[in-house]
Design an enzyme around this catalytic site. Structure first.
Site, PDB file in Angstrom:
ATOM      1  N   HIS A 131      -0.232 -12.719   5.870  1.00 49.27           N
ATOM      2  CA  HIS A 131      -1.247 -11.885   6.049  1.00 49.27           C
ATOM      3  C   HIS A 131      -2.378 -12.499   5.849  1.00 49.27           C
ATOM      4  O   HIS A 131      -2.593 -13.494   4.737  1.00 49.27           O
ATOM      5  CB  HIS A 131      -1.265 -10.767   4.881  1.00 49.27           C
ATOM      6  CG  HIS A 131      -0.065  -9.740   5.135  1.00 49.27           C
ATOM      7  ND1 HIS A 131      -0.460  -8.194   5.160  1.00 49.27           N
ATOM      8  CD2 HIS A 131       1.159  -9.734   5.331  1.00 49.27           C
ATOM      9  CE1 HIS A 131       0.708  -7.613   5.404  1.00 49.27           C
ATOM     10  NE2 HIS A 131       1.585  -8.462   5.565  1.00 49.27           N
TER      11      HIS A 131
ATOM     12  N   GLU B  21      -7.444  -9.253   1.124  1.00 48.29           N
ATOM     13  CA  GLU B  21      -6.280  -9.832   0.663  1.00 48.29           C
ATOM     14  C   GLU B  21      -6.568 -10.020  -1.024  1.00 48.29           C
ATOM     15  O   GLU B  21      -7.773 -10.294  -1.435  1.00 48.29           O
ATOM     16  CB  GLU B  21      -5.859 -11.092   1.029  1.00 48.29           C
ATOM     17  CG  GLU B  21      -5.474 -11.134   2.571  1.00 48.29           C
ATOM     18  CD  GLU B  21      -4.224 -10.092   2.751  1.00 48.29           C
ATOM     19  OE1 GLU B  21      -3.349  -9.937   1.929  1.00 48.29           O
ATOM     20  OE2 GLU B  21      -4.355  -9.924   3.836  1.00 48.29           O
TER      21      GLU B  21
ATOM     22  N   ASP C 291     -10.894  -5.954   6.294  1.00 47.95           N
ATOM     23  CA  ASP C 291      -9.614  -6.174   5.304  1.00 47.95           C
ATOM     24  C   ASP C 291      -9.923  -7.029   4.225  1.00 47.95           C
ATOM     25  O   ASP C 291     -10.873  -8.046   4.286  1.00 47.95           O
ATOM     26  CB  ASP C 291      -8.637  -6.678   6.275  1.00 47.95           C
ATOM     27  CG  ASP C 291      -7.108  -6.673   5.632  1.00 47.95           C
ATOM     28  OD1 ASP C 291      -6.695  -5.437   5.354  1.00 47.95           O
ATOM     29  OD2 ASP C 291      -6.621  -7.873   5.539  1.00 47.95           O
TER      30      ASP C 291
END
Length: 243
Positions: free
Chosen positions: A153, A10, A8
């Site tokens: 997040h 950001e 993942d």
């Protein structure tokens, strides 16, 4: 050994093509569908500010990221960690698009050349739960994955949650996997009976037109996320080229 990396990112915004950059990367390792505890977590100086919307999502300010390494300084570390693994991403086109742009800026080949394949859990969820919300939070709620610690997040936390989501999404496949675990287990208790299937005539269930169309849609999404590098497209193009 089946090695998978749940991945993942950001970012400073939503568009890698318009100059947005990666600010955080989180990866957790699965071997034979089990978390190993091996992970990679990096904050990255994007050399630009985050958009207001992105900042509200991840909370990583320019001041916090200013002394962090630039992508060029950690590229080898990231690629070495993922080398040869199957990569699991939620909405793969987004994260792959960003890491491809970072690699392009360094004059390196696309991400898919370093890994064995990419699984998009968003595409999987859309097929399993058509018409429903399939965000990571929605899937955590639906699959009883505890995401109570997720206020902002974060790439590592999201990767850990996605690993649990992926295992739950594919749990039905466990029954199809033959291993020696049961034979090697010393745990007392009743053991499953061994059945010789050679005496049975098993029916063949053909996919209907709707199922075939859904399958093709998933293949198309995976192919798009991989930048057209999937092996089946390679063979399709070669077959068409043969007179």
């Amino acid at each position: 050994m089946s090695r998978q990396i749940v991945f993942d990112t950001e970012t400073t915004g939503l568009s890698a093509e318009n100059g947005d950059r990666i600010v955080e990367i989180g990866c957790v390792e699965l071997v034979n569908r089990k978390l190993t505890g091996n992970h990679l977590h990096l904050y990255i100086n994007p050399e630009r500010d985050s958009d207001e919307g992105a900042l509200r999502v991840h909370g990583l300010t320019t001041a916090f990221l200013r002394d962090k390494p630039k992508f060029a300084e950690v590229a080898d570390q990231i690629l070495d960690f993922m080398q040869g693994a199957e990569i699991i991403i939620h909405n793969a086109a987004f994260d792959v698009g960003f890491i491809n742009k970072e690699l392009e800026l360094l004059g390196r080949p696309p991400f898919t050349t370093y890994v064995s394949g990419i699984i998009d859990t968003l595409a999987m969820a859309k097929e399993m739960f058509p018409g429903k919300r399939n965000s990571l939070d929605a899937l955590c709620d639906r699959l009883d994955v505890d995401n109570s610690g997720r206020t902002l997040h974060g790439a590592l936390l999201d990767a850990e949650l996605l690993a649990d989501v992926y295992i739950n999404l594919t749990r039905g496949q466990d029954a199809l996997l033959m291993t020696d675990d049961a034979q090697e287990s010393s745990t007392p208790g009743p053991q499953a009976a061994h059945i010789d299937l050679r005496g049975f005539q098993l029916p063949v269930l053909r996919a209907n037109a709707q199922e075939q169309a859904a399958h093709e849609d998933v293949l198309a999404q995976i192919d798009k996320a991989s930048g057209g590098k999937t092996i089946w497209r390679f063979y399709e193009s070669n077959e068409k080229a043969v007179p």
